[in-house]
Design a protein around this motif. Sequence first.
Motif, mmCIF file in Angstrom:
data_model
loop_
_atom_site.group_PDB
_atom_site.id
_atom_site.type_symbol
_atom_site.label_atom_id
_atom_site.label_comp_id
_atom_site.label_asym_id
_atom_site.label_seq_id
_atom_site.Cartn_x
_atom_site.Cartn_y
_atom_site.Cartn_z
ATOM 1 N N VAL A 199 -43.678 -44.747 55.256
ATOM 2 C CA VAL A 199 -43.353 -43.375 55.660
ATOM 3 C C VAL A 199 -41.863 -43.189 55.920
ATOM 4 C CG1 VAL A 199 -45.646 -42.992 56.650
ATOM 5 C CG2 VAL A 199 -43.795 -43.787 58.130
ATOM 6 N N LEU A 200 -41.127 -44.284 56.088
ATOM 7 C CA LEU A 200 -39.684 -44.177 56.329
ATOM 8 C C LEU A 200 -38.865 -44.156 55.044
ATOM 9 C CD1 LEU A 200 -39.260 -46.633 59.354
ATOM 10 C CD2 LEU A 200 -39.297 -44.135 59.412
ATOM 11 N N LEU A 201 -39.505 -44.436 53.907
ATOM 12 C CA LEU A 201 -38.759 -44.471 52.652
ATOM 13 C C LEU A 201 -38.398 -43.058 52.189
ATOM 14 C CD1 LEU A 201 -40.755 -47.238 50.745
ATOM 15 C CD2 LEU A 201 -38.627 -47.464 52.036
ATOM 16 N N PRO A 202 -37.151 -42.834 51.772
ATOM 17 C CA PRO A 202 -36.727 -41.487 51.368
ATOM 18 C C PRO A 202 -37.571 -40.878 50.267
ATOM 19 C CG PRO A 202 -34.825 -42.930 51.654
ATOM 20 C CD PRO A 202 -36.035 -43.810 51.754
ATOM 21 N N VAL A 203 -38.088 -41.683 49.344
ATOM 22 C CA VAL A 203 -38.869 -41.132 48.236
ATOM 23 C C VAL A 203 -40.147 -40.461 48.732
ATOM 24 C CG1 VAL A 203 -40.110 -43.315 47.804
ATOM 25 C CG2 VAL A 203 -39.850 -41.639 45.967
ATOM 26 N N ILE A 204 -40.696 -40.951 49.833
ATOM 27 C CA ILE A 204 -41.919 -40.355 50.378
ATOM 28 C C ILE A 204 -41.640 -38.944 50.870
ATOM 29 C CG2 ILE A 204 -43.634 -40.504 52.213
ATOM 30 C CD1 ILE A 204 -44.197 -42.620 50.235
ATOM 31 N N GLU A 205 -40.605 -38.792 51.681
ATOM 32 C CA GLU A 205 -40.281 -37.467 52.217
ATOM 33 C C GLU A 205 -39.831 -36.528 51.102
ATOM 34 O OE1 GLU A 205 -37.482 -35.241 55.569
ATOM 35 O OE2 GLU A 205 -37.691 -37.427 55.574
ATOM 36 N N ALA A 206 -39.016 -37.030 50.179
ATOM 37 C CA ALA A 206 -38.554 -36.179 49.080
ATOM 38 C C ALA A 206 -39.728 -35.661 48.266
ATOM 39 C CB ALA A 206 -37.589 -36.963 48.189
ATOM 40 N N GLY A 265 -52.292 -30.184 42.727
ATOM 41 C CA GLY A 265 -51.775 -31.395 43.348
ATOM 42 C C GLY A 265 -50.676 -32.083 42.577
ATOM 43 N N SER A 266 -50.254 -31.541 41.430
ATOM 44 C CA SER A 266 -49.230 -32.190 40.618
ATOM 45 C C SER A 266 -47.844 -31.886 41.169
ATOM 46 C CB SER A 266 -49.327 -31.724 39.165
ATOM 47 O OG SER A 266 -49.150 -30.325 39.070
ATOM 48 N N SER A 267 -46.883 -32.685 40.755
ATOM 49 C CA SER A 267 -45.519 -32.556 41.246
ATOM 50 C C SER A 267 -44.667 -31.775 40.262
ATOM 51 C CB SER A 267 -44.922 -33.956 41.464
ATOM 52 O OG SER A 267 -43.536 -33.889 41.673
ATOM 53 N N LYS A 268 -43.677 -31.039 40.790
ATOM 54 C CA LYS A 268 -42.722 -30.343 39.930
ATOM 55 C C LYS A 268 -41.635 -31.282 39.420
ATOM 56 C CE LYS A 268 -43.178 -25.540 41.409
ATOM 57 N NZ LYS A 268 -42.500 -24.350 41.961
ATOM 58 N N SER A 269 -41.609 -32.518 39.927
ATOM 59 C CA SER A 269 -40.640 -33.508 39.467
ATOM 60 C C SER A 269 -41.392 -34.729 38.968
ATOM 61 C CB SER A 269 -39.689 -33.900 40.615
ATOM 62 O OG SER A 269 -38.836 -34.950 40.206
ATOM 63 N N PRO A 300 -48.570 -40.825 60.230
ATOM 64 C CA PRO A 300 -47.934 -39.542 59.903
ATOM 65 C C PRO A 300 -46.551 -39.710 59.274
ATOM 66 C CG PRO A 300 -48.797 -39.550 62.157
ATOM 67 C CD PRO A 300 -48.841 -40.964 61.668
ATOM 68 N N ILE A 301 -46.224 -38.802 58.378
ATOM 69 C CA ILE A 301 -44.884 -38.714 57.801
ATOM 70 C C ILE A 301 -44.114 -37.682 58.611
ATOM 71 C CG2 ILE A 301 -43.527 -38.189 55.738
ATOM 72 C CD1 ILE A 301 -46.131 -38.717 54.110
ATOM 73 N N ILE A 302 -43.085 -38.127 59.333
ATOM 74 C CA ILE A 302 -42.299 -37.239 60.196
ATOM 75 C C ILE A 302 -41.012 -36.856 59.483
ATOM 76 C CG2 ILE A 302 -41.252 -36.946 62.471
ATOM 77 C CD1 ILE A 302 -44.250 -37.434 62.575
ATOM 78 N N SER A 303 -40.723 -35.566 59.456
ATOM 79 C CA SER A 303 -39.505 -35.099 58.801
ATOM 80 C C SER A 303 -38.273 -35.676 59.474
ATOM 81 C CB SER A 303 -39.438 -33.566 58.848
ATOM 82 O OG SER A 303 -38.187 -33.114 58.383
ATOM 83 N N LYS A 304 -37.375 -36.200 58.662
ATOM 84 C CA LYS A 304 -36.125 -36.752 59.187
ATOM 85 C C LYS A 304 -34.939 -35.857 58.861
ATOM 86 C CE LYS A 304 -36.915 -40.511 56.900
ATOM 87 N NZ LYS A 304 -38.311 -40.221 56.506
ATOM 88 N N GLY A 305 -35.210 -34.748 58.160
ATOM 89 C CA GLY A 305 -34.120 -33.851 57.772
ATOM 90 C C GLY A 305 -33.604 -33.026 58.941
ATOM 91 N N ALA A 355 -38.005 -28.201 62.645
ATOM 92 C CA ALA A 355 -37.481 -29.459 62.124
ATOM 93 C C ALA A 355 -38.251 -30.617 62.747
ATOM 94 C CB ALA A 355 -35.985 -29.575 62.440
ATOM 95 N N ARG A 356 -38.222 -31.793 62.034
ATOM 96 C CA ARG A 356 -38.932 -32.997 62.473
ATOM 97 C C ARG A 356 -40.423 -32.729 62.608
ATOM 98 N NH1 ARG A 356 -36.140 -37.120 63.468
ATOM 99 N NH2 ARG A 356 -37.806 -38.109 64.659
ATOM 100 N N ASP A 357 -40.944 -31.906 61.743
ATOM 101 C CA ASP A 357 -42.370 -31.614 61.728
ATOM 102 C C ASP A 357 -43.120 -32.767 61.070
ATOM 103 O OD1 ASP A 357 -44.673 -30.249 62.141
ATOM 104 O OD2 ASP A 357 -44.266 -28.650 60.716
ATOM 105 N N VAL A 358 -44.441 -32.803 61.274
ATOM 106 C CA VAL A 358 -45.284 -33.759 60.578
ATOM 107 C C VAL A 358 -45.557 -33.202 59.183
ATOM 108 C CG1 VAL A 358 -47.483 -34.982 60.574
ATOM 109 C CG2 VAL A 358 -46.322 -34.540 62.742
ATOM 110 N N LEU A 359 -45.112 -33.902 58.161
ATOM 111 C CA LEU A 359 -45.197 -33.411 56.791
ATOM 112 C C LEU A 359 -46.489 -33.818 56.094
ATOM 113 C CD1 LEU A 359 -41.568 -34.330 55.670
ATOM 114 C CD2 LEU A 359 -42.383 -32.175 56.661
ATOM 115 N N GLY A 360 -47.117 -34.845 56.576
ATOM 116 C CA GLY A 360 -48.316 -35.374 55.943
ATOM 117 C C GLY A 360 -48.595 -36.750 56.503
ATOM 118 N N ALA A 361 -49.166 -37.619 55.671
ATOM 119 C CA ALA A 361 -49.481 -38.963 56.133
ATOM 120 C C ALA A 361 -49.576 -39.909 54.952
ATOM 121 C CB ALA A 361 -50.792 -38.982 56.920
#
Length: 205
Positions: A11-18, A28-32, A110-115, A124-130
């Motif tokens: 959950v701390l890896l940048p690719v997860i939050e991005a 459920g598909s990604s735009k990237s 949980p995935i916590i926003s670090k932005g 800000a710092r909301d729970v984005l998912g898990a």
Amino acid sequence: LERQADAEVLVLLPVIEAFILQPSAGSGSSKSPALARQLVSLLDRFSTVYDYRGIYVVDGNGNVRSQSSSAPKPSPETLEYARIAIAQGNSRINLLGESPQASILTISVPIISKGDEAIPDRPARDVLGAVVLEMSASRSLFPLLTARLLPTRTGETVILRRRGKEAVYLSPLRFVPVDLPFSHHSLEVDGLPHAHWEERTTPEK
């Protein structure tokens, strides 16, 4: 727990939050696609090296946005516990199944926003998912419980769940076939180990 630490690293890896921050392209598909492929490659490496049944990335609504390639479809119960972890902002460990052999251990972190910038209409710092890890309990947890590490009277460590007036043994009992359904015992009889009961499962000696 070492397994929970795996999810906490993910959950701390940048690719997860991005990935979780980008809007879904529908179904459920990604735009990237490139970012999606990068994430699946990462999940596959974790799954292979650490022997996970499946690794899932779910959004704030508990919907699967990405998963390791060999992961089966997660059960409704797995996703429900992920939603609870997201709502509470706390990690959860749950044991699912109807027999020790078929039991699945799930860990939801949980995935916590670090932005620094807030998501529109959300702080800000909301729970984005898990991030959710699934593994076979018979290959990960139960061997630790059945190992004879201490010369106790029974030589067993068990996990219990209180269900009404019964104690349900979620972990295998020595000399009982693991493919049989969970053993049930009345709380009104002697012979049960002293237990500290919690919401779901508590390891007890």
